[in-house]
Motif scaffolding. Structure first.
Motif, short mmCIF file in Angstrom:
data_model
loop_
_atom_site.label_atom_id
_atom_site.label_comp_id
_atom_site.label_asym_id
_atom_site.label_seq_id
_atom_site.Cartn_x
_atom_site.Cartn_y
_atom_site.Cartn_z
N ARG A 69 0.83 -1.21 0.00
CA ARG A 69 0.00 0.00 0.00
C ARG A 69 0.87 1.26 0.00
O ARG A 69 1.99 1.27 0.52
N GLY A 70 0.33 2.33 -0.61
CA GLY A 70 1.03 3.61 -0.64
C GLY A 70 0.00 4.70 -0.76
O GLY A 70 -1.15 4.52 -0.35
N SER A 71 0.35 5.83 -1.34
CA SER A 71 -0.62 6.90 -1.45
C SER A 71 -1.61 6.58 -2.56
O SER A 71 -1.28 5.90 -3.53
N VAL A 72 -2.83 7.11 -2.41
CA VAL A 72 -3.86 6.84 -3.41
C VAL A 72 -3.51 7.52 -4.73
O VAL A 72 -3.90 7.06 -5.81
N PRO A 127 -2.75 -1.30 -5.39
CA PRO A 127 -3.04 -1.73 -4.02
C PRO A 127 -4.40 -1.23 -3.51
O PRO A 127 -5.16 -2.02 -2.93
N ASP A 137 -1.52 5.28 -6.80
CA ASP A 137 -2.36 4.22 -7.37
C ASP A 137 -3.14 4.72 -8.59
O ASP A 137 -3.24 4.04 -9.60
N LEU A 138 -3.69 5.93 -8.47
CA LEU A 138 -4.49 6.47 -9.57
C LEU A 138 -3.63 6.78 -10.79
O LEU A 138 -4.05 6.57 -11.93
N LEU A 139 -2.42 7.29 -10.55
CA LEU A 139 -1.57 7.72 -11.66
C LEU A 139 -0.60 6.64 -12.10
O LEU A 139 0.21 6.86 -12.99
N ASN A 173 -6.13 2.31 -13.87
CA ASN A 173 -4.94 2.25 -13.03
C ASN A 173 -5.31 1.79 -11.63
O ASN A 173 -4.64 0.94 -11.04
#
Lengths: 261, 318
Positions: free
Chosen positions: A108-111, B186, A114-116, B181
């Motif tokens: 897990r990391g920053s959203v 995650p 994830d989006l980019l 994406n």
């Protein structure tokens, strides 16, 4: 020092004491089994230890830290992982994605990442994916990796749950009837797997109905009946205990009560 | 969905957007196309909320309303450029979603549906009743984006329809890219996991309330941007954009196309946007036909149109 310490744990459902005053310890590398007839409170005990139910009485501590009633995701961060008796698989996801979900804490990391689809996210996900593929090989599901999990057989799903639980690299693993519904060969594989995990230093807490399996691999056995601990000790001691034999086979006075249940 | 599938989906979408104008019999169809893309954008947001995270909302038109009225009000009262007003609307929608999502996402199923419905109705009531500010049910004018005249000065002459077709198409592509994406990331896995089993997701370390809130906020921003684009291209906006029927329409489009798939959602948006255009002859029966289509899809293709068709084709191959 013990890794898991359960002291006087209890819970009531509408006046019925489902589990009452149960205490035991599990050390790293040790296999502790909880056995008892159906409805003895084994799964309820598991649900309290893993934070799914709030215990009514008693305490649970993990690695010396009091964790009674702490949420399951916090316990996962502290190294506790579990499987479920009534499978809790992410049915619509692929087999690989199920195990990857088990890597949530490490990937897990920053959203925004994830989006980019930022490189950091891709790197973490790639590491998780490599680990997940190895775990799938370990439970012999590597060929099914891209299949939707819902299409797998019951025995395969049991192994998938173990792989997902292992993805957390747990310090302690709670296995709720891992061999239920498995044939003799599969049971033997699970037997080997559990022994291997314990040998690598993971503490194992096991609920299992297959007595041959339990007697073969357990270091310590806790026997529950009607929510109470009626005996504990090494396999040889427990299997000779008159209270245990009575609980499993029933005594004459108890016969009608068991017929009800 | 693997990385390869993501680029196939995006490629198909980009090709459709680029090539469809070749078949347009008149300039009017650019308008219809732009409307399809705007609807598809909010539906892609719902794919994240409903399809990934398994949570329902019957109030997302409320966020579209916030986005639309941000574009109508901010340039007039704050002197903000319309493009920045889109951003402002998105931020307000995101913050609102975070504030109301925290308490109501504890609810499940019908209860969550009713709570979100309440929010949507609240927004539409405010927009209808604050006449001094919003012009009430009659609606209000929206300032021009100014980009088209800028392009004209640079020598690129586009009709209003062509211009908005292009803008909305590009924004939809970006929205689809972000959603795809997310699917294979995650956070996306955590959302899909809690959709499958909340208790199992929690035991692998997923912070379930937090992930639900994320999905809710992201989908609210999608709806808000879609509302802004709608307001800007029409140059006029009424409280209907935040109305209950608009919320239901969004969910219907998502379910019709296939709520788990970004491409399917776009397909659903296209069909339900085109249907009223085709059905103008039976204008009185439009709602009836819509309802009938919905019932038939739920009975015969519960996965949604596109996934069901894809599955059937795949089955024939093997």
């Amino acid at each position: 020092m013990s890794l898991l310490n359960v002291q006087g744990l209890g819970i009531s459902f509408g006046g019925l004491k489902a589990v009452n005053d149960v205490s035991f310890k599990v050390s790293p590398g040790e296999i502790v089994s909880v056995i008892g007839p159906n409805g003895a409170g084994k799964t309820t005990l598991f649900n309290m230890i893993s934070g799914v139910y709030q215990p009514g009485r008693g305490s649970v501590s993990l690695n010396g830290t009091e964790v009674t009633g702490v949420a399951p995701n916090r316990l996962a961060e502290m190294g506790l992982s579990r499987t479920f008796q009534n499978l809790q698989i992410f049915q619509e996801m692929t087999v690989l994605d199920n195990v990857l979900a088990g890597y949530h804490l490490s990937e897990r990391g920053s959203v925004w990442a994830d989006l980019l689809a930022l490189p950091g996210m891709k790197r973490r996900a790639a590491e998780a994916r490599a680990g997940a593929r190895k775990l799938l090989e370990r439970v012999r599901l590597e060929k099914a990796a891209e299949q939707v999990a819902g299409n797998l057989s019951y025995g395969a799903l049991k192994r998938l749950e173990i792989a997902r639980a292992l993805a957390l690299s747990p310090k302690i693993l709670l296995l709720d009837e891992p061999a239920a519904g498995c044939n003799a060969v599969e049971t033997e594989e699970i037997d080997h797997l559990i022994a291997e995990l314990a040998a690598s230093g993971i503490a194992i807490l096991l609920v299992e109905h297959d007595m041959k399996l339990v007697m073969r691999i357990s270091n310590h056995i806790v026997v529950l009946d009607h929510g109470e601990k009626i005996a504990e000790g090494d396999p040889a001691t427990v299997s000779r205990d008159p209270a245990v034999i009575a609980a499993y086979l029933g005594t004459e006075e108890e016969e009608p009560a068991h017929a009800d249940g | 969905m693997t990385g390869r599938n993501k680029w196939i989906s995006l490629g198909v979408l980009a090709l459709l957007i680029a090539l469809l104008p070749l078949f347009f019999p008149s300039g009017y169809y650019y308008r219809v196309g732009a409307l399809i893309f705007v609807n598809a954008l909010s539906v892609v947001g719902l794919v994240i909320l409903i399809g990934y995270a398994g949570q329902i909302s019957l109030g997302h038109a409320g966020f579209a309303g916030i986005g639309a009225y941000a574009c109508a009000l901010a340039p007039e009262h704050l002197g903000l450029h319309p493009a920045l007003a889109v951003l402002l609307g998105a931020v307000i929608s995101g913050v609102m979603a975070a504030l109301i999502g925290k308490p109501i996402l504890r609810l499940k199923g019908y209860y969550l549906a009713v709570a979100t419905l309440g929010f949507g109705i609240l927004v539409s009531m405010v927009l209808t009743n604050e006449r001094a500010l919003t012009g009430g049910p009659d609606g209000m004018n929206v300032a021009d984006l100014g980009l088209r005249s800028l392009l004209r000065d640079m020598g690129w002459r586009l009709s209003g329809g062509e211009f908005w077709y292009m803008i909305c198409g590009v924004v939809l592509l970006v929205g689809a890219w972000l959603a795809l994406n997310l699917f294979d990331s995650p956070s996306g896995r955590a959302m899909r996991a809690l959709h499958g089993s909340e208790v199992a997701a929690a035991t692998v370390g997923v912070d379930v309330p937090r992930q639900k809130l994320r999905a809710f906020v992201i989908s609210a921003v999608y709806a808000s941007v879609a509302g802004s684009l709608l307001a800007l291209q029409n140059g006029y906006i009424t409280p209907d954009v935040a109305g209950f029927m608009h919320s239901v329409e969004m969910v219907t489009m998502a379910v019709l196309g296939g709520v788990g798939s970004v491409l399917g959602a776009t397909f659903g948006a296209a069909i339900l946007t085109l249907l009223p255009q085709v059905l103008t002859v039976f204008a009185e029966y439009e709602q009836l036909v819509l309802g009938l289509v919905m019932v038939l899809v739920m009975i015969f293709l519960p996965q949604g149109l596109l996934p069901s068709i894809a599955r059937r084709l795949k089955g024939r191959d093997e």
